[in-house]
Design an enzyme around this catalytic site. Structure first.
Site, PDB file in Angstrom:
ATOM      1  N   CYS A 130       0.839  -1.208   0.000  1.00  0.00           N
ATOM      2  CA  CYS A 130       0.000   0.000   0.000  1.00  0.00           C
ATOM      3  C   CYS A 130       0.875   1.260   0.000  1.00  0.00           C
ATOM      4  O   CYS A 130       1.567   1.531   0.974  1.00  0.00           O
ATOM      5  CB  CYS A 130      -0.882  -0.032   1.240  1.00  0.00           C
ATOM      6  SG  CYS A 130      -1.683   1.513   1.647  1.00  0.00           S
ATOM      7  N   CYS A 182       0.335   3.576   2.952  1.00  0.00           N
ATOM      8  CA  CYS A 182       0.951   3.071   4.191  1.00  0.00           C
ATOM      9  C   CYS A 182       2.444   3.376   4.207  1.00  0.00           C
ATOM     10  O   CYS A 182       2.991   3.770   5.238  1.00  0.00           O
ATOM     11  CB  CYS A 182       0.726   1.567   4.334  1.00  0.00           C
ATOM     12  SG  CYS A 182      -0.997   1.097   4.568  1.00  0.00           S
TER      13      CYS A 182
END
Length: 132
Positions: A47, A50
């Site tokens: 991600c 993230c």
């Protein structure tokens, strides 16, 4: 003060969360960070949000003079997370729509949250911290 970290996956979350909840009164503030799993081949999160947010979140929470707890809850790989019936998407306590999501947990409920599009902003994390 040190930042108390604990980790959970969807498989271990219930037991780890119970311990987190029972220890919550011992901390000035308690946070849950829902984030993507690391890709085993690269050791990096799948991600991009993230990847951007995690270092800022950890740096900001670790810099606090307060005694904080952080439960890192890993949502799984991309196909697992994309399932609309993912347990944390349908859980009425969390209602996740994206990762990372940083939740301030107080009195056994969500007191505040930063969604995926805002979790990398230090001033927003500080705002969540100062709300305690």
């Amino acid at each position: 003060m040190p930042l108390k970290l604990s980790d959970a996956t969807t498989a271990t979350f219930d037991s780890v969360f119970e311990k987190f909840r029972s220890e919550a009164p011992n901390h000035k503030a308690n946070f849950i960070l829902f984030l993507a799993d690391k890709d085993p081949s690269t050791s990096l999160s799948w991600c991009p949000d993230c990847v951007r947010a995690e270092p800022v979140i950890y740096k900001t929470l670790e810099a606090s003079a307060d005694d904080l707890a952080l439960l890192q809850a890993y949502v799984g790989d991309r196909p697992t997370w994309r399932n609309p019936h993912h347990p944390w998407r349908v859980d009425s306590r969390f209602k996740l729509t994206g990762v990372p999501t940083l939740i301030c947990w107080e009195n056994d409920t969500v007191k505040g949250r930063l969604e995926d599009h805002e979790a990398q902003h230090e001033y927003k994390i500080n705002g969540l911290l100062s709300a305690n």
